[in-house]
Write a protein that holds these residues in place. Structure first.
Motif, PDB file in Angstrom:
ATOM      1  N   ARG A 258      -6.475  -5.522  -5.620  1.00 48.62           N
ATOM      2  CA  ARG A 258      -7.615  -6.384  -5.947  1.00 48.62           C
ATOM      3  C   ARG A 258      -8.868  -5.610  -6.275  1.00 48.62           C
ATOM      4  N   THR A 259      -8.955  -4.358  -5.915  1.00 50.21           N
ATOM      5  CA  THR A 259     -10.140  -3.554  -6.154  1.00 50.21           C
ATOM      6  C   THR A 259      -9.766  -2.309  -6.937  1.00 50.21           C
ATOM      7  N   GLU A 260     -10.787  -1.600  -7.379  1.00 59.82           N
ATOM      8  CA  GLU A 260     -10.569  -0.363  -8.128  1.00 59.82           C
ATOM      9  C   GLU A 260     -10.116   0.743  -7.176  1.00 59.82           C
ATOM     10  N   SER A 261      -9.067   1.438  -7.554  1.00 64.02           N
ATOM     11  CA  SER A 261      -8.472   2.456  -6.680  1.00 64.02           C
ATOM     12  C   SER A 261      -9.183   3.785  -6.858  1.00 64.02           C
ATOM     13  N   GLU A 262      -9.178   4.576  -5.782  1.00 64.32           N
ATOM     14  CA  GLU A 262      -9.703   5.929  -5.790  1.00 64.32           C
ATOM     15  C   GLU A 262      -8.620   6.867  -5.285  1.00 64.32           C
ATOM     16  N   TRP A 263      -8.748   8.143  -5.653  1.00 62.69           N
ATOM     17  CA  TRP A 263      -7.693   9.099  -5.344  1.00 62.69           C
ATOM     18  C   TRP A 263      -7.500   9.328  -3.852  1.00 62.69           C
ATOM     19  N   PRO A 264      -8.537   9.472  -3.010  1.00 63.37           N
ATOM     20  CA  PRO A 264      -8.262   9.681  -1.574  1.00 63.37           C
ATOM     21  C   PRO A 264      -7.469   8.545  -0.954  1.00 63.37           C
ATOM     22  N   GLY A 265      -7.844   7.293  -1.236  1.00 61.19           N
ATOM     23  CA  GLY A 265      -7.087   6.169  -0.704  1.00 61.19           C
ATOM     24  C   GLY A 265      -5.694   6.064  -1.291  1.00 61.19           C
ATOM     25  N   THR A 266      -5.548   6.444  -2.566  1.00 57.20           N
ATOM     26  CA  THR A 266      -4.222   6.398  -3.191  1.00 57.20           C
ATOM     27  C   THR A 266      -3.276   7.417  -2.574  1.00 57.20           C
ATOM     28  N   GLU A 267      -3.771   8.644  -2.317  1.00 49.69           N
ATOM     29  CA  GLU A 267      -2.935   9.651  -1.667  1.00 49.69           C
ATOM     30  C   GLU A 267      -2.480   9.163  -0.290  1.00 49.69           C
ATOM     31  N   ARG A 268      -3.368   8.529   0.446  1.00 55.18           N
ATOM     32  CA  ARG A 268      -3.018   8.023   1.778  1.00 55.18           C
ATOM     33  C   ARG A 268      -1.997   6.903   1.674  1.00 55.18           C
ATOM     34  N   LEU A 269      -2.154   6.032   0.672  1.00 54.45           N
ATOM     35  CA  LEU A 269      -1.222   4.910   0.514  1.00 54.45           C
ATOM     36  C   LEU A 269       0.159   5.380   0.083  1.00 54.45           C
ATOM     37  N   VAL A 270       0.223   6.327  -0.846  1.00 56.67           N
ATOM     38  CA  VAL A 270       1.521   6.852  -1.299  1.00 56.67           C
ATOM     39  C   VAL A 270       2.230   7.563  -0.160  1.00 56.67           C
ATOM     40  N   ALA A 271       1.481   8.357   0.617  1.00 53.16           N
ATOM     41  CA  ALA A 271       2.093   9.032   1.766  1.00 53.16           C
ATOM     42  C   ALA A 271       2.614   8.029   2.788  1.00 53.16           C
ATOM     43  N   GLY A 272       1.889   6.918   2.973  1.00 55.58           N
ATOM     44  CA  GLY A 272       2.361   5.892   3.895  1.00 55.58           C
ATOM     45  C   GLY A 272       3.617   5.213   3.412  1.00 55.58           C
ATOM     46  N   VAL A 273       3.726   4.956   2.122  1.00 51.57           N
ATOM     47  CA  VAL A 273       4.941   4.332   1.583  1.00 51.57           C
ATOM     48  C   VAL A 273       6.144   5.242   1.785  1.00 51.57           C
ATOM     49  N   VAL A 274       5.998   6.537   1.487  1.00 52.78           N
ATOM     50  CA  VAL A 274       7.120   7.467   1.607  1.00 52.78           C
ATOM     51  C   VAL A 274       7.544   7.619   3.065  1.00 52.78           C
ATOM     52  N   GLU A 275       6.572   7.790   3.962  1.00 54.63           N
ATOM     53  CA  GLU A 275       6.912   8.046   5.363  1.00 54.63           C
ATOM     54  C   GLU A 275       7.495   6.816   6.039  1.00 54.63           C
ATOM     55  N   LEU A 276       6.889   5.640   5.842  1.00 53.06           N
ATOM     56  CA  LEU A 276       7.386   4.431   6.500  1.00 53.06           C
ATOM     57  C   LEU A 276       8.695   3.963   5.888  1.00 53.06           C
ATOM     58  N   ALA A 277       8.889   4.124   4.576  1.00 53.33           N
ATOM     59  CA  ALA A 277      10.160   3.733   3.962  1.00 53.33           C
ATOM     60  C   ALA A 277      11.308   4.603   4.442  1.00 53.33           C
ATOM     61  N   TYR A 278      11.031   5.859   4.806  1.00 58.16           N
ATOM     62  CA  TYR A 278      12.082   6.714   5.345  1.00 58.16           C
ATOM     63  C   TYR A 278      12.484   6.265   6.746  1.00 58.16           C
ATOM     64  N   ARG A 279      11.510   5.758   7.513  1.00 62.43           N
ATOM     65  CA  ARG A 279      11.834   5.297   8.864  1.00 62.43           C
ATOM     66  C   ARG A 279      12.592   3.967   8.834  1.00 62.43           C
ATOM     67  N   ASP A 280      12.029   2.971   8.158  1.00 57.84           N
ATOM     68  CA  ASP A 280      12.641   1.641   8.139  1.00 57.84           C
ATOM     69  C   ASP A 280      12.264   0.973   6.816  1.00 57.84           C
ATOM     70  N   ALA A 281      13.104   1.115   5.812  1.00 53.44           N
ATOM     71  CA  ALA A 281      12.799   0.564   4.487  1.00 53.44           C
ATOM     72  C   ALA A 281      12.810  -0.958   4.504  1.00 53.44           C
ATOM     73  N   ASP A 282      13.693  -1.569   5.300  1.00 52.14           N
ATOM     74  CA  ASP A 282      13.762  -3.035   5.335  1.00 52.14           C
ATOM     75  C   ASP A 282      12.483  -3.641   5.903  1.00 52.14           C
TER      76      ASP A 282
END
Length: 620
Positions: A258-282
Motif C-alpha cells: 500500500r505504500t512506497e517501498s524502500e530498500w532497508p525495509g525490503t531487505e528485511r522483508l525478503v529475509a523474513g520470507v526466506v527464513e520463515l518459509a524454510y521453517r514452516d512454509a504452510d
C-alpha cells in the motif's frame, strides 16, 4: 440562487466552522455573497466576524484563500476594520502569506487614520520583520521608513529595524541599515543608539562602518566557536529487529503493497520470507492469504519483475512461495551478467548494476523453502554487515546442507566494513574452519582487509552545450567543460568499436560496408563485411564491386543471389532457369529478360559470357 434559498441564513454561518471547506467552494461565491450583503440580504457583521475567526483558527493557505477573497469582497469600512484591529495584529506572526498580507493592509489602514497605538505598532513591526517571506519584510521596511518621522516614532522604528541585522538576506540587511542611518539624526533616546550599535556587531565590515559613522563606534564581533577540522562522525540509524512470526510478515507485506517501498525495509522483508518459509512454509502461506487481495500484486507479468523497484523483490519471493513449480531464470540471469544480453529475451546493453540486481533477485526467490537464511541482509543502518553475523549465517547454511547463492555471497562481501577484521578478529578464524568454498572466500576476504578505498581520478571533459549555438545539423557548436571522475582501475568510457569477428563491442551484428571507427549517426560502425544487404553491392573477385539489380542478397562464395529464408530462389520468367550472376564490371542482360525477383536472366540458349568479352548493351 442564494437570494431565494430559505436555508441560506442558517447554513452560511456554518461555512466558517468547517475546516477544509474553503478549498471546495466556488471562486464566484465571494462576489455574490458580498453583493447580497450590500443589498441587505445578509448581515455584514456575522460575515466579517466569521472570516476573522476562521483566520485566527489557522489552517492551510489553500483552505483560507477563499475566506480572504470574501473578506476583500466585503470591503470593510474604517470603523469595521478598527473594531477588529487587535485580531489583525495577531494574524501577522504566523498566519499564511495571503492572510498576513490582508492583515497588514488593515493595520496600515488604521495607521493612516491615526488609530494605531504604540503597543500595536511595536507588536506589528516585530511580527512582520521576523516573517520568512521577503515580500512581507520589504513591505514592512517600506512602511516603517515612511512613517518613522511622520508619526514621531523614530526610536520605536530603529528598535524594530535591529531585528533585520542578523538576516541571511543581504538585500534586506542593506535596506535596514540604510533606514537606520537615514533616521539616526532624529534619535531622542540614548538607549536606542546603544541598541543599534550592539546589534550591528553581526553585520559585515562595510555595513558596520556605515552604522558606526551614524551612531558611533561599533565593537568587533566576538570570535565564534572553533570550526571542527572535519565532518562529525556518521551515526547510522538503528534497524528494526528481524521479522519473527508469519503474522508479522503478513502485516509487513500488506503495508509494503500500500505504500512506497524502500530498500532497508525490503531487505528485511525478503529475509523474513526466506527464513520463515524454510521453517514452516504452510504457516506463512496461510498468514499471507489473509492479507492478499483477490487481484494480488504478485500475480504480475514476469517482464514487470525486471526493475529497480524494491517492492518487486518481496513480491517475487511471495509469488515463489505460492507457485508449486516456480521458474526463477537463474541461468538466464547469469548469462545476462556475463554477456550483457539474454538469448531468450533479446536484451542488449543491460547496465552491469541492473544485471547484478536481476541475478540476486532470482537467487533470493530461488532460496525460498530451500535456504534457512540470506547472507547479504544488512545488520546496520549504514548497510554494513557485522562480520560475526555473516559467519554465523554461513554456519547455519552448512548445517542445513544448503549452498549460498553466488550473487548473495558477493553482495555480502561488499557490505562488510573496511575494518571488518579489526572489529571482530575471531570471525576470521571461525570462517577459516568452515569446509565450504564460501567459508574460505569469507576468511580470505576478511584477512585481506576487504574492499580498499578507490583511487579516484578527475579529468575535464568537453560536452556540447544544450543552450549554445547549433550547426547545420542542429548540433551544438559551443562545448561546455565539466569534470567527471572514475576509479583509475576502470578504463575510461569510449565509443564501441568493431572487433575482428565482425561484431561490435556491444554484441550487435555489423551492417553495411562502413569502415572501422567510432559511432556515426547513432549506429555502431563495423568492418567491411563479405555479405551485402538487399540493393547493395557485392564484391566479385578480380572485377571490383559490381552492383546486383536483384532484391536477393549476394553470397560471397558463389556470387549468386541467395534466397531469403522460407522463400524459393528466384527463377526467370521465360526460360525457367535461375539468373546467373554478373562477372564483368557491369551486369549483362537482354532487353526483357528479368526474373521474378528482379534479377536479369540470360536469353534462351545463350551461353554465359566470359569476363573478357564485352558486355551487352544494357536494357533501357
Amino acid at each position: 440562487m442564494l437570494r431565494d434559498d430559505p436555508w441560506a441564513d442558517v447554513l452560511l454561518p456554518r461555512v466558517f466552522e468547517v475546516d477544509g471547506l474553503g478549498a471546495l467552494l466556488s471562486e464566484e461565491w465571494p462576489e455574490r455573497i458580498a453583493a447580497l450583503a450590500e443589498e441587505g440580504r445578509f448581515d455584514r457583521k456575522p460575515l466579517l466576524d466569521g472570516c476573522v475567526s476562521r483566520f485566527l483558527r489557522g489552517g492551510e493557505a489553500r483552505d483560507l484563500r477563499w475566506f480572504v477573497a470574501l473578506h476583500d469582497a466585503l470591503a470593510p469600512t474604517p470603523d469595521e476594520s478598527f473594531a477588529r484591529l487587535r485580531d489583525h495584529v495577531r494574524l501577522l506572526p504566523a498566519s499564511p502569506a495571503a492572510v498576513a498580507e490582508m492583515a497588514l493592509r488593515e493595520v496600515r489602514r488604521a495607521d493612516d487614520d491615526g488609530r494605531l497605538g504604540a503597543a500595536e505598532f511595536a507588536e506589528a513591526a516585530d511580527a512582520l520583520l521576523f516573517r520568512p517571506e521577503k515580500k512581507l519584510v520589504r513591505a514592512a521596511l517600506t512602511w516603517l521608513d515612511r512613517t518613522a518621522r511622520k508619526r514621531g516614532r523614530v526610536d520605536a522604528t530603529l528598535a524594530a529595524l535591529t531585528a533585520v541585522f542578523p538576516s541571511e538576506a543581504l538585500d534586506l540587511r542593506e535596506r535596514a541599515v540604510k533606514g537606520a542611518v537615514r533616521h539616526a539624526a532624529h534619535v531622542t533616546d540614548e538607549q536606542t543608539g546603544a541598541a543599534v550599535r550592539e546589534a550591528a556587531a553581526v553585520l559585515p565590515a562595510d555595513l558596520r562602518e556605515a552604522v558606526a559613522a551614524a551612531f558611533g563606534e561599533v565593537e568587533e564581533p566576538e570570535a565564534g566557536p572553533p570550526v571542527p577540522p572535519g565532518l562529525p562522525p556518521f551515526t547510522p540509524r538503528t534497524l528494526p529487529p528481524p521479522i519473527g512470526s508469519p503474522a508479522e510478515l503478513a502485516e509487513e507485506f500488506a503495508a509494503r503493497t500500500r505504500t512506497e517501498s524502500e530498500w532497508p525495509g525490503t531487505e528485511r522483508l525478503v529475509a523474513g520470507v526466506v527464513e520463515l518459509a524454510y521453517r514452516d512454509a504452510d504457516a506463512v502461506r496461510e498468514a499471507l492469504r489473509r492479507v492478499l487481495p483477490d487481484a494480488a500484486s504478485w500475480e504480475m507479468s514476469p517482464h514487470a519483475l525486471d526493475s529497480y523497484d524494491p517492492g518487486v523483490w518481496a513480491t517475487m519471493c511471495v509469488r515463489t512461495l505460492f507457485d508449486p513449480k516456480p521458474k526463477h531464470g537463474l541461468v538466464d540471469a547469469r548469462g545476462i551478467l556475463r554477456h550483457g544480453r539474454s538469448w531468450t529475451r533479446g536484451d542488449r546493453d543491460v547496465p552491469v548494476l541492473d544485471r547484478f540486481l536481476r541475478w540476486r533477485l532470482r537467487e533470493a526467490s530461488a532460496a525460498v523453502r530451500r535456504a534457512p537464511v540470506l547472507l547479504a541482509t544488512p545488520t546496520e543502518g549504514s548497510g554494513h554487515i557485522d562480520p560475526g553475523v555473516l559467519v554465523s549465517r554461513l554456519e547455519r547454511l552448512e548445517a542445513a546442507g544448503a549452498d549460498p547463492g553466488r550473487a548473495d555471497l558477493a553482495q555480502a562481501l561488499l557490505r562488510l566494513p573496511r575494518d571488518a577484521a579489526d572489529l571482530d578478529g575471531d570471525a576470521v578464524s571461525r570462517a577459516a574452519r568452515l569446509p565450504s568454498k564460501a567459508g574460505r572466500a569469507v576468511a580470505a576476504w576478511l584477512a585481506s582487509g576487504g574492499l580498499a578505498d578507490p583511487d579516484v581520478e578527475c579529468a575535464t571533459v568537453s560536452l556540447p552545450s544544450a543552450g549554445a549555438g547549433t550547426g547545420a545539423a542542429g548540433r551544438s557548436t559551443s562545448p561546455v567543460r565539466s569534470r567527471r571522475c572514475w576509479p583509475r582501475a576502470v578504463s575510461r568510457p569510449t565509443s564501441p568499436r568493431c572487433s575482428p569477428s565482425r561484431r561490435t563491442a556491444n554484441g550487435s551484428r555489423c551492417r553495411g560496408r562502413t569502415t572501422t571507427g567510432p559511432w556515426r549517426g547513432g549506429r555502431p560502425c563495423c568492418r567491411r563485411t563479405a555479405r551485402s544487404s538487399p540493393r547493395t553491392s557485392c564484391r566479385t573477385p578480380g572485377t571490383g564491386t559490381t552492383s546486383w539489380s536483384g532484391r536477393a542478397p549476394c553470397s560471397p562464395s558463389s556470387r549468386r543471389p541467395t534466397a531469403p529464408r522460407g522463400r524459393r530462389p528466384p527463377t526467370c520468367s521465360r526460360t525457367g532457369s535461375r539468373p546467373r550472376p554478373p562477372t564483368s564490371a557491369r551486369p549483362w542482360s537482354t532487353r526483357s529478360r528479368r526474373s521474378r525477383a528482379g534479377a536479369r536472366c540470360p536469353p534462351p540458349g545463350s551461353a554465359r559470357p566470359s569476363a573478357r568479352s564485352s558486355p551487352a548493351t544494357p536494357s533501357r
